[in-house]
Design an enzyme around this catalytic site. Structure first.
Site, PDB file in Angstrom:
ATOM      1  N   ASN A   1       0.872  -1.174   0.000  1.00 24.86           N
ATOM      2  CA  ASN A   1       0.000   0.000   0.000  1.00 24.86           C
ATOM      3  C   ASN A   1       0.911   1.227   0.000  1.00 24.86           C
ATOM      4  O   ASN A   1       1.510   1.546   1.022  1.00 24.86           O
ATOM      5  CB  ASN A   1      -0.897  -0.030   1.246  1.00 24.86           C
ATOM      6  CG  ASN A   1      -1.723   1.234   1.392  1.00 24.86           C
ATOM      7  OD1 ASN A   1      -1.794   2.054   0.475  1.00 24.86           O
ATOM      8  ND2 ASN A   1      -2.357   1.402   2.540  1.00 24.86           N
TER       9      ASN A   1
ATOM     10  N   LYS B   1       0.176   4.270  -0.220  1.00 23.96           N
ATOM     11  CA  LYS B   1      -0.428   5.467   0.404  1.00 23.96           C
ATOM     12  C   LYS B   1      -0.169   6.680  -0.495  1.00 23.96           C
ATOM     13  O   LYS B   1      -0.132   6.536  -1.708  1.00 23.96           O
ATOM     14  CB  LYS B   1       0.094   5.632   1.832  1.00 23.96           C
ATOM     15  CG  LYS B   1      -0.071   4.326   2.635  1.00 23.96           C
ATOM     16  CD  LYS B   1       0.214   4.467   4.101  1.00 23.96           C
ATOM     17  CE  LYS B   1       0.003   3.118   4.784  1.00 23.96           C
ATOM     18  NZ  LYS B   1       0.206   3.157   6.219  1.00 23.96           N
TER      19      LYS B   1
ATOM     20  N   GLU C   1      -6.465   4.600   8.038  1.00 20.75           N
ATOM     21  CA  GLU C   1      -6.274   6.033   7.752  1.00 20.75           C
ATOM     22  C   GLU C   1      -7.542   6.634   7.145  1.00 20.75           C
ATOM     23  O   GLU C   1      -7.866   7.791   7.392  1.00 20.75           O
ATOM     24  CB  GLU C   1      -5.048   6.228   6.843  1.00 20.75           C
ATOM     25  CG  GLU C   1      -3.765   5.991   7.628  1.00 20.75           C
ATOM     26  CD  GLU C   1      -2.607   5.419   6.826  1.00 20.75           C
ATOM     27  OE1 GLU C   1      -2.635   5.471   5.584  1.00 20.75           O
ATOM     28  OE2 GLU C   1      -1.660   4.899   7.466  1.00 20.75           O
TER      29      GLU C   1
ATOM     30  N   GLU D   1      -4.778  -4.987  10.636  1.00 16.78           N
ATOM     31  CA  GLU D   1      -3.765  -3.957  10.831  1.00 16.78           C
ATOM     32  C   GLU D   1      -4.028  -3.228  12.149  1.00 16.78           C
ATOM     33  O   GLU D   1      -4.847  -2.300  12.195  1.00 16.78           O
ATOM     34  CB  GLU D   1      -3.809  -2.936   9.690  1.00 16.78           C
ATOM     35  CG  GLU D   1      -3.522  -3.518   8.323  1.00 16.78           C
ATOM     36  CD  GLU D   1      -3.039  -2.437   7.352  1.00 16.78           C
ATOM     37  OE1 GLU D   1      -1.971  -2.640   6.771  1.00 16.78           O
ATOM     38  OE2 GLU D   1      -3.708  -1.409   7.203  1.00 16.78           O
TER      39      GLU D   1
ATOM     40  N   GLY E   1       2.984   2.367  10.737  1.00 14.05           N
ATOM     41  CA  GLY E   1       3.899   3.489  10.549  1.00 14.05           C
ATOM     42  C   GLY E   1       4.646   3.884  11.811  1.00 14.05           C
ATOM     43  O   GLY E   1       5.271   4.944  11.864  1.00 14.05           O
TER      44      GLY E   1
ATOM     45  N   SER F   1       4.012  -2.049  10.192  1.00 14.63           N
ATOM     46  CA  SER F   1       5.474  -2.105  10.345  1.00 14.63           C
ATOM     47  C   SER F   1       6.089  -3.439   9.926  1.00 14.63           C
ATOM     48  O   SER F   1       7.064  -3.899  10.531  1.00 14.63           O
ATOM     49  CB  SER F   1       5.881  -1.735  11.778  1.00 14.63           C
ATOM     50  OG  SER F   1       5.461  -0.411  12.089  1.00 14.63           O
TER      51      SER F   1
HETATM   52  P1  13P Z   1       3.413   0.469   7.605  1.00 15.54           P
HETATM   53  O1  13P Z   1       3.940  -0.825   6.985  1.00 15.54           O
HETATM   54  O2  13P Z   1       4.121   1.681   7.083  1.00 15.54           O
HETATM   55  O3  13P Z   1       3.348   0.362   9.085  1.00 15.54           O
HETATM   56  O4  13P Z   1       1.902   0.618   7.085  1.00 15.54           O
HETATM   57  C1  13P Z   1       1.035  -0.452   7.180  1.00 15.54           C
HETATM   58  C2  13P Z   1      -0.203  -0.141   6.451  1.00 15.54           C
HETATM   59  O5  13P Z   1      -0.983   0.703   6.886  1.00 15.54           O
HETATM   60  C3  13P Z   1      -0.466  -0.834   5.189  1.00 15.54           C
HETATM   61  O6  13P Z   1      -1.757  -0.609   4.733  1.00 15.54           O
END
Ligand code: 13P
Length: 251
Positions: free
Chosen positions: A9, A11, A96, A166, A172, A212
């Site tokens: 992802n 983002k 998010e 998640e 993050g 993460s």
């Molecule tokens: P991170 O791997 O940056 O923690 O993000 C996870 C995430 O939200 C994937 O959709």
């Protein structure tokens, strides 16, 4: 046997040019490998990334989609528009979207039902906040998210749903759920799906872990019985981090 499914992802990162270059690198490295890999660029990058992914088995997905067919919804993107580009996969309900853009379980359910009706495949995200976990509400929150988001979804349509667990506190932050914690949350979710749809649907359901995930922890997470893949954020933005995660699903 559930085939591992590793998704990136991106983002709101990478330009169309950067995304296309990354996918070319991934496609070359993943040629002939028996693993399901998806990347989800920003909407504007989708055409360039699709073009770069041509001829590979990398799935290009959207990060979000409207629950409406079309019309006066400024800033939204419809299933029809995505399908016209050749996109059949979409992430729905990311934390998010829930926390920054006010998507609640009912709205997510509308998106799920509409996207399914249009023939799309869905990665449906669920997960608790730190406060919810610490106050002993993990199972309550996951039950509500799963039950509401899947209201009206048939057992046959569950073939087109992947769940992504998640935990919000692990996204993050660099903090990963321990493999044991993640596996037990996945087992709980699989049991819940079994109670709703029966054993066969539950056993075939792919449940990704996200939060993460990185090369150093992917192998341990993916080695657990109930963890069938990963939804990777930060570490999906460069081939040197994403490819080792994909490789660990093959070991
Ligand atoms: P991170 O791997 O940056 O923690 O993000 C996870 C995430 O939200 C994937 O959709």
């Amino acid at each position: 046997m559930r085939k591992p499914y590793i998704a990136g992802n991106w983002k709101m990162n990478l330009t169309p040019t950067q995304g296309a270059a990354l996918v070319k690198e991934l496609a070359a490295a993943l040629q002939g490998k028996d693993v399901k890999v998806m990347v989800a660029p920003s909407f504007v990058s989708i055409p360039a990334v699709l073009q770069a992914a041509k001829g590979s088995n990398i799935i290009v997905a959207a990060q979000n989609v409207s629950d409406k067919a079309n019309g006066a919804y400024t800033g939204e993107v419809s299933c029809e528009q995505l399908l016209d580009l050749g996109i059949r996969d979409v992430i729905i309900g990311h934390s998010e979207r829930r926390s920054y853009y006010g998507e609640d379980d009912e709205w997510i359910n509308k998106k799920v039902l509409f996207a399914l009706s249009q023939g799309m495949n869905i990665v449906l995200c669920i997960g608790e906040t730190l406060q919810e976990r610490q106050s002993g509400k993990l199972e309550e929150v996951l039950s509500r998210q799963v039950k509401v988001a899947l209201t009206g979804v048939s057992a046959a349509d569950m073939k087109r749903i992947t769940l992504a667990y998640e935990p919000v506190w692990a996204i993050g932050t660099g903090v990963t759920a321990t493999a044991d914690d993640a596996d037990s949350a996945h087992a709980f979710v699989r049991g819940l799906v079994e109670s709703l749809y029966g054993k066969e649907v539950a056993e075939n359901l792919i449940i990704q872990y996200g939060g993460s995930v990185k090369p150093s922890n992917a192998k341990e997470l993916l080695g657990r019985e109930n963890i069938d893949g990963a939804l990777v954020g930060g570490a999906s933005l460069t081939a040197d981090k994403f490819l080792p995660i994909v490789e660990s699903a093959l070991e």
